[in-house]
Each structure stands twice: as structure tokens, then as C-alpha cells.
Scaffold this motif. Sequence first.
Motif, PDB file in Angstrom:
ATOM      1  N   PHE A  39     -40.605 151.566  17.762  1.00  0.00           N
ATOM      2  CA  PHE A  39     -39.863 150.317  17.641  1.00  0.00           C
ATOM      3  C   PHE A  39     -39.511 150.094  16.182  1.00  0.00           C
ATOM      4  O   PHE A  39     -40.333 150.322  15.291  1.00  0.00           O
ATOM      5  CB  PHE A  39     -40.683 149.128  18.158  1.00  0.00           C
ATOM      6  N   ALA A  40     -38.284 149.656  15.959  1.00  0.00           N
ATOM      7  CA  ALA A  40     -37.837 149.333  14.606  1.00  0.00           C
ATOM      8  C   ALA A  40     -37.691 147.823  14.493  1.00  0.00           C
ATOM      9  O   ALA A  40     -37.019 147.185  15.315  1.00  0.00           O
ATOM     10  CB  ALA A  40     -36.514 150.011  14.297  1.00  0.00           C
ATOM     11  N   LEU A  41     -38.317 147.249  13.484  1.00  0.00           N
ATOM     12  CA  LEU A  41     -38.248 145.818  13.218  1.00  0.00           C
ATOM     13  C   LEU A  41     -37.445 145.588  11.948  1.00  0.00           C
ATOM     14  O   LEU A  41     -37.737 146.184  10.905  1.00  0.00           O
ATOM     15  CB  LEU A  41     -39.655 145.229  13.059  1.00  0.00           C
ATOM     16  N   GLY A  42     -36.436 144.760  12.032  1.00  0.00           N
ATOM     17  CA  GLY A  42     -35.603 144.489  10.871  1.00  0.00           C
ATOM     18  C   GLY A  42     -34.517 143.500  11.231  1.00  0.00           C
ATOM     19  O   GLY A  42     -34.737 142.598  12.032  1.00  0.00           O
ATOM     20  N   TYR A  43     -33.349 143.688  10.646  1.00  0.00           N
ATOM     21  CA  TYR A  43     -32.242 142.807  10.999  1.00  0.00           C
ATOM     22  C   TYR A  43     -30.927 143.560  10.902  1.00  0.00           C
ATOM     23  O   TYR A  43     -30.724 144.403  10.029  1.00  0.00           O
ATOM     24  CB  TYR A  43     -32.161 141.575  10.087  1.00  0.00           C
ATOM     25  N   GLY A  44     -30.051 143.227  11.846  1.00  0.00           N
ATOM     26  CA  GLY A  44     -28.710 143.779  11.865  1.00  0.00           C
ATOM     27  C   GLY A  44     -27.864 143.003  12.840  1.00  0.00           C
ATOM     28  O   GLY A  44     -28.293 141.979  13.398  1.00  0.00           O
ATOM     29  N   GLN A  45     -26.679 143.495  13.094  1.00  0.00           N
ATOM     30  CA  GLN A  45     -25.765 142.766  13.970  1.00  0.00           C
ATOM     31  C   GLN A  45     -24.677 143.702  14.483  1.00  0.00           C
ATOM     32  O   GLN A  45     -24.236 144.618  13.774  1.00  0.00           O
ATOM     33  CB  GLN A  45     -25.133 141.600  13.215  1.00  0.00           C
ATOM     34  N   ARG A  46     -24.275 143.489  15.729  1.00  0.00           N
ATOM     35  CA  ARG A  46     -23.092 144.144  16.264  1.00  0.00           C
ATOM     36  C   ARG A  46     -22.030 143.075  16.487  1.00  0.00           C
ATOM     37  O   ARG A  46     -22.261 142.094  17.190  1.00  0.00           O
ATOM     38  CB  ARG A  46     -23.389 144.840  17.596  1.00  0.00           C
ATOM     39  N   SER A  47     -20.880 143.247  15.872  1.00  0.00           N
ATOM     40  CA  SER A  47     -19.822 142.255  15.998  1.00  0.00           C
ATOM     41  C   SER A  47     -19.252 142.268  17.409  1.00  0.00           C
ATOM     42  O   SER A  47     -19.409 143.221  18.166  1.00  0.00           O
ATOM     43  CB  SER A  47     -18.718 142.518  14.970  1.00  0.00           C
ATOM     44  N   ASN A  48     -18.585 141.179  17.767  1.00  0.00           N
ATOM     45  CA  ASN A  48     -17.967 141.061  19.086  1.00  0.00           C
ATOM     46  C   ASN A  48     -16.464 140.884  18.902  1.00  0.00           C
ATOM     47  O   ASN A  48     -16.037 139.937  18.235  1.00  0.00           O
ATOM     48  CB  ASN A  48     -18.557 139.878  19.850  1.00  0.00           C
ATOM     49  N   PRO A  49     -15.635 141.750  19.470  1.00  0.00           N
ATOM     50  CA  PRO A  49     -14.194 141.664  19.233  1.00  0.00           C
ATOM     51  C   PRO A  49     -13.477 140.646  20.106  1.00  0.00           C
ATOM     52  O   PRO A  49     -12.262 140.495  19.998  1.00  0.00           O
ATOM     53  CB  PRO A  49     -13.725 143.086  19.571  1.00  0.00           C
ATOM     54  N   LEU A  50     -14.206 139.931  20.973  1.00  0.00           N
ATOM     55  CA  LEU A  50     -13.567 139.051  21.948  1.00  0.00           C
ATOM     56  C   LEU A  50     -13.553 137.595  21.482  1.00  0.00           C
ATOM     57  O   LEU A  50     -14.490 137.134  20.807  1.00  0.00           O
ATOM     58  CB  LEU A  50     -14.305 139.129  23.293  1.00  0.00           C
ATOM     59  N   GLY A  53     -16.665 135.489  22.298  1.00  0.00           N
ATOM     60  CA  GLY A  53     -17.801 136.393  22.453  1.00  0.00           C
ATOM     61  C   GLY A  53     -18.782 136.242  21.303  1.00  0.00           C
ATOM     62  O   GLY A  53     -18.396 136.006  20.165  1.00  0.00           O
ATOM     63  N   GLU A  54     -20.065 136.383  21.611  1.00  0.00           N
ATOM     64  CA  GLU A  54     -21.109 136.217  20.600  1.00  0.00           C
ATOM     65  C   GLU A  54     -21.495 137.558  19.995  1.00  0.00           C
ATOM     66  O   GLU A  54     -21.628 138.557  20.711  1.00  0.00           O
ATOM     67  CB  GLU A  54     -22.347 135.577  21.215  1.00  0.00           C
ATOM     68  N   ALA A  55     -21.696 137.575  18.691  1.00  0.00           N
ATOM     69  CA  ALA A  55     -22.227 138.767  18.031  1.00  0.00           C
ATOM     70  C   ALA A  55     -23.648 139.012  18.524  1.00  0.00           C
ATOM     71  O   ALA A  55     -24.379 138.075  18.852  1.00  0.00           O
ATOM     72  CB  ALA A  55     -22.207 138.584  16.519  1.00  0.00           C
ATOM     73  N   LEU A  56     -24.037 140.271  18.608  1.00  0.00           N
ATOM     74  CA  LEU A  56     -25.363 140.624  19.098  1.00  0.00           C
ATOM     75  C   LEU A  56     -26.310 140.828  17.921  1.00  0.00           C
ATOM     76  O   LEU A  56     -26.136 141.764  17.140  1.00  0.00           O
ATOM     77  CB  LEU A  56     -25.295 141.898  19.933  1.00  0.00           C
ATOM     78  N   THR A 261      -6.226 145.663  21.600  1.00  0.00           N
ATOM     79  CA  THR A 261      -5.827 144.486  20.821  1.00  0.00           C
ATOM     80  C   THR A 261      -4.652 143.735  21.438  1.00  0.00           C
ATOM     81  O   THR A 261      -4.438 142.568  21.122  1.00  0.00           O
ATOM     82  CB  THR A 261      -5.480 144.893  19.381  1.00  0.00           C
ATOM     83  N   ASP A 262      -3.895 144.373  22.331  1.00  0.00           N
ATOM     84  CA  ASP A 262      -2.823 143.663  23.019  1.00  0.00           C
ATOM     85  C   ASP A 262      -3.359 142.705  24.082  1.00  0.00           C
ATOM     86  O   ASP A 262      -2.642 141.820  24.542  1.00  0.00           O
ATOM     87  CB  ASP A 262      -1.860 144.660  23.687  1.00  0.00           C
ATOM     88  N   VAL A 266      -8.886 139.876  23.171  1.00  0.00           N
ATOM     89  CA  VAL A 266      -9.404 140.584  21.999  1.00  0.00           C
ATOM     90  C   VAL A 266      -8.828 139.996  20.716  1.00  0.00           C
ATOM     91  O   VAL A 266      -7.618 139.891  20.553  1.00  0.00           O
ATOM     92  CB  VAL A 266      -9.072 142.088  22.098  1.00  0.00           C
ATOM     93  N   LYS A 267      -9.739 139.635  19.790  1.00  0.00           N
ATOM     94  CA  LYS A 267      -9.330 139.016  18.528  1.00  0.00           C
ATOM     95  C   LYS A 267      -9.418 139.962  17.344  1.00  0.00           C
ATOM     96  O   LYS A 267      -8.837 139.709  16.290  1.00  0.00           O
ATOM     97  CB  LYS A 267     -10.200 137.790  18.242  1.00  0.00           C
ATOM     98  N   SER A 268     -10.173 141.066  17.473  1.00  0.00           N
ATOM     99  CA  SER A 268     -10.418 141.957  16.336  1.00  0.00           C
ATOM    100  C   SER A 268     -10.059 143.384  16.710  1.00  0.00           C
ATOM    101  O   SER A 268     -10.148 143.771  17.887  1.00  0.00           O
ATOM    102  CB  SER A 268     -11.888 141.880  15.911  1.00  0.00           C
ATOM    103  N   ASP A 269      -9.682 144.180  15.727  1.00  0.00           N
ATOM    104  CA  ASP A 269      -9.328 145.569  15.989  1.00  0.00           C
ATOM    105  C   ASP A 269     -10.470 146.528  15.676  1.00  0.00           C
ATOM    106  O   ASP A 269     -10.266 147.727  15.525  1.00  0.00           O
ATOM    107  CB  ASP A 269      -8.086 145.961  15.188  1.00  0.00           C
TER     108      ASP A 269
END
Length: 283
Positions: A39-50, A53-56, A261-262, A266-269
Motif C-alpha cells: 500500500f502506498a500512502l501519500g497524496y495525488g489526484q486524477r483530474s476529471n474532464p467532464l 465531474g469530481e476529481a479523484l 471534446t466535441d 466534456v470540458k477538458s482535452d
Amino acid sequence: MPYLLLLLCLLSVNAHAVATADCDQDALCATEQELHLSFALGYGQRSNPLYGGEALPLVLLPDVYYYAEHWFFDNGKLGTGWALSEQLQLSLIGQFNQEKGHFQKWFGGNAFQFNSTVPGINIIDERYGPLQVSVQEIRKRPTAFDLGLQLDWFSTGWQLQGALWQDISNTYQGQHATLSAGRNWQSRFGDWQLGAKLHWKSAKLIDTYYGIDNNEPFYLPRYNGKASWQPELRLSWQRPVSERVSLLAFLRYLSLDDAMTDSPLVKSDNVTTWFFGISYRFY
């Protein structure tokens, strides 16, 4: 139901290479009959292009794989493999399609949060731009299960991989495929891996998740999905601190083409994922 047998697949972080008959120290492969749990403990984020939509957030990441004589489980993939040569491996694998993860923050949970109120109808004049659609305004996107064939080639420090997937859950009735190449090396600062991947997703897959059809509210703009090509770059780093403890970090950048993106959803490319933390290996 295959879903019940594969619920652990939802804890996917990264797929390790499939075991080969002969595995040298620098190759990206696992040893037969090996269980790995960390297990890795730390911090990061996955962006959400919608839109909506919430970032993870990435805080605690499991890394789990097990290779038996005739089958393996590897961070979301369950399958069986055949060693064609010392460097070439063919695998039959299954996993949940990951596209739903943009629509449901805790993908795999059964407590999806619906909007309890009817969303406001914000019609935008076409002279000023297209209508933007929030994920709260559309119907729930389905969970799909894919079966695929994966071919891996290993050499000292290198890995090439190709995979073709078919929806066997009769959800989107389409396909997707990937081609990837990776290079790993060691330095006095730690172990590095640089990779590039090209994703192809069929029109049926894109339309199921990002299209807007007649089953959506009448005021939303219609959109029919088309086949998509999405290149991705990955860079990861790991520095052992002790036999079981390591520092690690990774960065991934996925580029989205106009088939994505069309879509008014979707808001981000792009989708950007990053993480930095410390890992502890139990097995």
C-alpha cells in the motif's frame, strides 16, 4: 456472475507485466506463484474532464498481484497466460471497463449519489457557444466488463504490449485497444520508468458513455460518439528506503481528441494523474 468473482478488480492502480518463462532482473515481470501486497500512502489526484465531474483524490493506493501456475490476478486484471518464448507472452484477460470512473467518483461502489433535485435548464444561445451538460443531468452510465487478448514482449529494460478488448457484458457492444512501449532504468536517485501508450476506443464505446441520445432529457443537445484515438505519456519513480519501504511518485498525461471534446459532457482535452507517497510491502 463473473462480476461477483471479480470485485477485487475494482482496486486497480497499475497492471504489472505478465510472467515469462525466463525473467531477468531488469525485465518488468513477476515470478510464478508469487503474491505481492503493498500500500502506498501519500497524496495525488486524477483530474476529471467532464462538466460536473469530481476529481479523484489519491491517498491510499493498493498494489496487489498474484501469479499461479495457470492463472493470475494483477491489479484489476484476471486471466491466464501462455509463454510463447522466453520474451513473448500471450494472455487472455478480463477486467471492468474503466470509462465509468469519470462519472462515478468511487467506481465500483453501489452508493452512487444521484442529484435529488431536478437540475436547472440553462439553455445557451448558440450564437454565444455550445450547450454544456453536467453529469448530474444525464442518466447513469452503465458498468461494463471486457475480455481481451494481450501480447507482451520483454527485453532488458524494455517492454512492448498490445491488447484488444471486447465488451462481453452486452453493455456498449464495442471494442477498445492499446499499444504501449516502456523503458525502465536505474540511477543513483532511484528506479525510473518512462512509457507511452496509444488508446483506440470504438464509436460504440464513446457513444455509450459520452453521447447524448433520445433517452436523455429533451433539452440537452444530441451527440453521437465516434471512434477516438488517445495518446498517453507516463513517468514513474521509485526509491527503496529499506527492504519493504519505498518512496514513489508517478505522473500520467492522457490527451483527448475531438471525438471526446466535441461531446457537450466534456470540458477538458486531457486527463492528468499524479501521486507522491511512501509504499510499504507486506508480501
